[in-house]
Design a protein around this motif. Structure first.
Motif, PDB file in Angstrom:
ATOM      1  N   SER A  30      -2.920   8.542   5.729  1.00  0.00           N
ATOM      2  CA  SER A  30      -4.127   9.358   5.725  1.00  0.00           C
ATOM      3  C   SER A  30      -5.336   8.585   6.256  1.00  0.00           C
ATOM      4  O   SER A  30      -6.056   9.062   7.143  1.00  0.00           O
ATOM      5  CB  SER A  30      -4.409   9.858   4.301  1.00  0.00           C
ATOM      6  N   SER A  90      -1.505  14.647   4.518  1.00  0.00           N
ATOM      7  CA  SER A  90      -0.601  13.794   3.748  1.00  0.00           C
ATOM      8  C   SER A  90      -0.902  13.838   2.247  1.00  0.00           C
ATOM      9  O   SER A  90      -0.094  13.358   1.436  1.00  0.00           O
ATOM     10  CB  SER A  90      -0.674  12.350   4.244  1.00  0.00           C
ATOM     11  N   PRO A  99       4.563  13.633  -1.420  1.00  0.00           N
ATOM     12  CA  PRO A  99       4.763  12.686  -2.524  1.00  0.00           C
ATOM     13  C   PRO A  99       4.773  11.243  -2.025  1.00  0.00           C
ATOM     14  O   PRO A  99       5.020  10.984  -0.842  1.00  0.00           O
ATOM     15  CB  PRO A  99       6.147  13.085  -3.061  1.00  0.00           C
ATOM     16  N   GLU A 100       4.533  10.314  -2.922  1.00  0.00           N
ATOM     17  CA  GLU A 100       4.576   8.905  -2.569  1.00  0.00           C
ATOM     18  C   GLU A 100       6.026   8.415  -2.617  1.00  0.00           C
ATOM     19  O   GLU A 100       6.795   8.807  -3.499  1.00  0.00           O
ATOM     20  CB  GLU A 100       3.707   8.089  -3.525  1.00  0.00           C
ATOM     21  N   THR A 101       6.416   7.573  -1.655  1.00  0.00           N
ATOM     22  CA  THR A 101       7.806   7.108  -1.573  1.00  0.00           C
ATOM     23  C   THR A 101       7.947   5.588  -1.655  1.00  0.00           C
ATOM     24  O   THR A 101       9.064   5.086  -1.578  1.00  0.00           O
ATOM     25  CB  THR A 101       8.440   7.577  -0.250  1.00  0.00           C
ATOM     26  N   ARG A 102       6.860   4.874  -1.794  1.00  0.00           N
ATOM     27  CA  ARG A 102       6.959   3.412  -1.838  1.00  0.00           C
ATOM     28  C   ARG A 102       7.798   2.980  -3.038  1.00  0.00           C
ATOM     29  O   ARG A 102       7.563   3.393  -4.172  1.00  0.00           O
ATOM     30  CB  ARG A 102       5.555   2.807  -1.913  1.00  0.00           C
ATOM     31  N   TYR A 126       7.724   6.967   6.793  1.00  0.00           N
ATOM     32  CA  TYR A 126       7.482   7.891   5.678  1.00  0.00           C
ATOM     33  C   TYR A 126       8.510   9.015   5.684  1.00  0.00           C
ATOM     34  O   TYR A 126       9.075   9.384   4.642  1.00  0.00           O
ATOM     35  CB  TYR A 126       6.068   8.446   5.820  1.00  0.00           C
ATOM     36  N   THR A 130       0.830  -1.197   0.000  1.00  0.00           N
ATOM     37  CA  THR A 130       0.000   0.000   0.000  1.00  0.00           C
ATOM     38  C   THR A 130       0.868   1.251   0.000  1.00  0.00           C
ATOM     39  O   THR A 130       1.941   1.270   0.604  1.00  0.00           O
ATOM     40  CB  THR A 130      -0.918   0.033   1.241  1.00  0.00           C
ATOM     41  N   ASN A 131       0.413   2.283  -0.663  1.00  0.00           N
ATOM     42  CA  ASN A 131       1.141   3.546  -0.677  1.00  0.00           C
ATOM     43  C   ASN A 131       1.205   4.159   0.711  1.00  0.00           C
ATOM     44  O   ASN A 131       0.243   4.105   1.479  1.00  0.00           O
ATOM     45  CB  ASN A 131       0.475   4.539  -1.635  1.00  0.00           C
ATOM     46  N   ARG A 132       2.357   4.751   1.042  1.00  0.00           N
ATOM     47  CA  ARG A 132       2.537   5.382   2.349  1.00  0.00           C
ATOM     48  C   ARG A 132       1.536   6.507   2.561  1.00  0.00           C
ATOM     49  O   ARG A 132       0.962   6.668   3.631  1.00  0.00           O
ATOM     50  CB  ARG A 132       3.946   5.972   2.462  1.00  0.00           C
ATOM     51  N   ARG A 133       1.348   7.315   1.540  1.00  0.00           N
ATOM     52  CA  ARG A 133       0.469   8.480   1.657  1.00  0.00           C
ATOM     53  C   ARG A 133      -0.965   8.060   1.961  1.00  0.00           C
ATOM     54  O   ARG A 133      -1.614   8.619   2.855  1.00  0.00           O
ATOM     55  CB  ARG A 133       0.526   9.283   0.354  1.00  0.00           C
ATOM     56  N   LEU A 134      -1.455   7.064   1.255  1.00  0.00           N
ATOM     57  CA  LEU A 134      -2.824   6.601   1.472  1.00  0.00           C
ATOM     58  C   LEU A 134      -2.983   5.969   2.848  1.00  0.00           C
ATOM     59  O   LEU A 134      -3.962   6.238   3.556  1.00  0.00           O
ATOM     60  CB  LEU A 134      -3.194   5.587   0.379  1.00  0.00           C
TER      61      LEU A 134
END
Length: 535
Positions: free
Chosen positions: A391, A500, A504-507, A443, A384-388
């Motif tokens: 949040s 968040s 930016p997304e970092t995955r 993150y 899963t994306n860190r940002r999602l």
């Protein structure tokens, strides 16, 4: 003549072969780890376990106030002190009988003469009982905890800069461990609330380096796909801290850290290429692998420009987060997010005394909820994306805190019974806030490059501690109105969760080494994404 020409040709070929053999393979730290050391092996596991012991003692020092600074179980009149102004019937009707805290610590004790009453459990039960932090001194009970978190804020700034610019991650962690041990010992000897508060401030300052350095040390020596899971492992030890013994603190914390290796990324950024390469060779040996002899560590951006560095550091020594526009904007968002997360995460734990439930059982349940939070968070971080994730977990925690209001109102009608529905929702809400807390730490490590990474994590932790330092005030208000505390916790968590969106997304993104390199490569990545696809 032909023989001589053949010999000359052979010499030229031998020279060319030797030149090729001596040619260095210019690789980044990421490439060496992925190709030769191993993405995650025995050496990295050992590194994570050793540095994560600091989380055990970090949680002890942070959450011990739940017990040491809690309201005493109650008070009672001394039979020998009953006189004309204090009748036996008054003592039986108006003193505590073992129910809720509200009845036990009512205003009736304020008018009693000194020596006519005593605390149930003795004066050494809590700091409130030991130093009589009641009546006009009641506000003093919140000072030690608030000063602890304020000390943590200042400590985060100190350790972040120390780890990035001077000592490195390993030596800074060792220093934090030693200072934490010393301040913890002397805090136990405090003769009054003022010295206790001062030492709690010093303890907060000392322990703040533990979490900062341990998470960075863990994540900088593994491959990209393992960063999220490795970042979660330390929180298992944080949970274990509530159940561990102080003797382990003195034995393991200062002794275990010297066995840890320094971050090869930090050594590379400081221009210590040979030491960085030696660390990678050591990690590879522990994983039963071997690095080629002709590896030369580089920073990817240098490979494209062909620049060489003969200084003590690589990159611009003057570059920092606050003078780099994109990094400063990113840091401010992370800090605002961290403030809300810290306020809610620590506030929910401190607010357990305002639940209509046994304090010790509530603390144990909350501590145990950290385990599924770590497991669920670790699984979700793998795909899963860190940002999602950060949040949704923050918003979920907020919604659940607000739902607690319904059962808080219902429990006020019957204060004598335990409120399982309220505790269940509160525990799930705390689990969600714990996931947010864990993901934010991971993150932040991924959002900033090596030359400012520890400073960035320290700023994030400072904002967490700032939120934590203000949460005891809301907990104090919650003693009068539990619903208000849940409303504030819920609203702040929901607002924090929306921040968040601007990160930016970092995955699966690489860990960059310098601000300049990260800016150039992120811009190039965005440029490629904006280009139309040719059919």
């Amino acid at each position: 003549m032909e023989i001589k020409k053949e010999e000359e040709t052979k010499e030229i070929d031998d020279t060319a072969t030797a030149a090729v053999a001596e040619e260095k393979m210019k690789l980044s730290v990421d490439e060496v780890i992925e190709k030769y050391v191993g993405s995650f092996g025995l050496s990295q596991l050992l590194q994570v376990v050793l540095v994560s012991f600091s989380w055990v003692f970090d949680s002890q020092n942070t959450l011990v106030t739940i017990f040491t600074d809690a309201q005493p179980s109650g008070w009672r009149c001394k039979t020998s002190a009953i006189n004309a102004s204090l009748s036996s019937s008054w003592c039986m009707n108006d003193t505590a009988g073992g129910g809720g805290n509200e009845g036990q610590l009512s205003g009736h004790v304020f008018g009693l003469a000194a020596g006519s009453w005593e605390w149930i459990g003795g004066n050494s039960a809590t700091t409130i009982a030991e130093w009589d932090l009641i009546c006009h001194r009641k506000f003093l009970a919140a000072i030690p905890t608030s000063l602890f978190f304020i000390g943590s804020i200042l400590g985060c700034t100190f350790y972040g800069r120390l780890a990035d610019a001077w000592l490195g991650r390993k030596k800074t962690l060792l220093l934090a461990c030693i200072l934490t041990t010393i301040t913890t010992f002397f805090t136990s000897l405090s003769p009054n609330v003022w010295i206790y508060s001062f030492l709690r401030f010093g303890n907060g300052f000392a322990r703040s380096g533990n979490g900062i350095c341990s998470i960075v040390l863990s994540m900088e020596v593994v491959g990209n796909k393992w960063r999220g899971q490795v970042g979660q492992y330390g929180f298992f030890f944080y949970t274990a801290g509530l159940l561990s013994l102080l003797s382990l603190h003195i034995l393991l914390e200062p002794i275990g850290v010297p066995l840890v290796v320094e971050s090869p990324r930090w050594l590379l950024v400081r221009g210590r290429n040979k030491e960085a390469l030696e660390v990678l060779r050591k990690l590879a040996r522990w994983n039963r692998k071997k690095l080629p002899d002709n590896i030369d560590l580089i920073i990817p951006s240098q490979a494209t420009t062909g620049s060489e560095c003969d200084k003590n550091t690589i990159g611009d020594e003057n570059e920092n987060i606050w003078t780099t526009r994109w990094a400063a904007k990113r840091m401010i968002i992370v800090m605002l997010f961290g403030f809300g997360v810290g306020f809610v995460y620590f506030g929910i734990q401190l607010n357990t005394e305002n639940l209509n439930f046994n304090l010790y059982l509530t603390v144990i349940i909350n501590a145990l909820m950290e385990i599924p939070a770590i497991v669920i968070g670790g699984i979700l971080l793998s795909f899963t994306n860190r940002r999602l994730l950060s949040s949704l977990s923050a918003i979920s925690a907020g919604v659940l805190c607000i739902l607690c209001i319904i059962f808080t109102t219902a429990s006020s009608k019957n204060t004598s019974s335990s409120n399982w529905p309220q505790l269940t929702i509160e525990a799930i809400g705390f689990m969600a806030s714990s996931i947010t807390f864990d993901v934010l730490n991971i993150y932040c490590v991924e959002l900033f490059p090596t030359n400012v990474r520890n400073f960035a994590v320290s700023m994030s932790r400072a904002s967490l501690m700032l939120g934590a330092s203000l949460s005891p005030l809301l907990v104090a208000v919650g003693r009068l109105s539990p619903s208000l505390s849940f409303i504030v916790f819920g609203a702040l968590s929901i607002v924090s969760g929306t921040l968040s969106v601007w990160l930016p997304e970092t995955r699966n993104a690489p860990l960059y080494e310098t601000l300049k390199q990260q800016e150039e490569e992120e811009e190039e990545k965005h440029r490629r994404l904006r280009q139309p696809t040719m059919v």
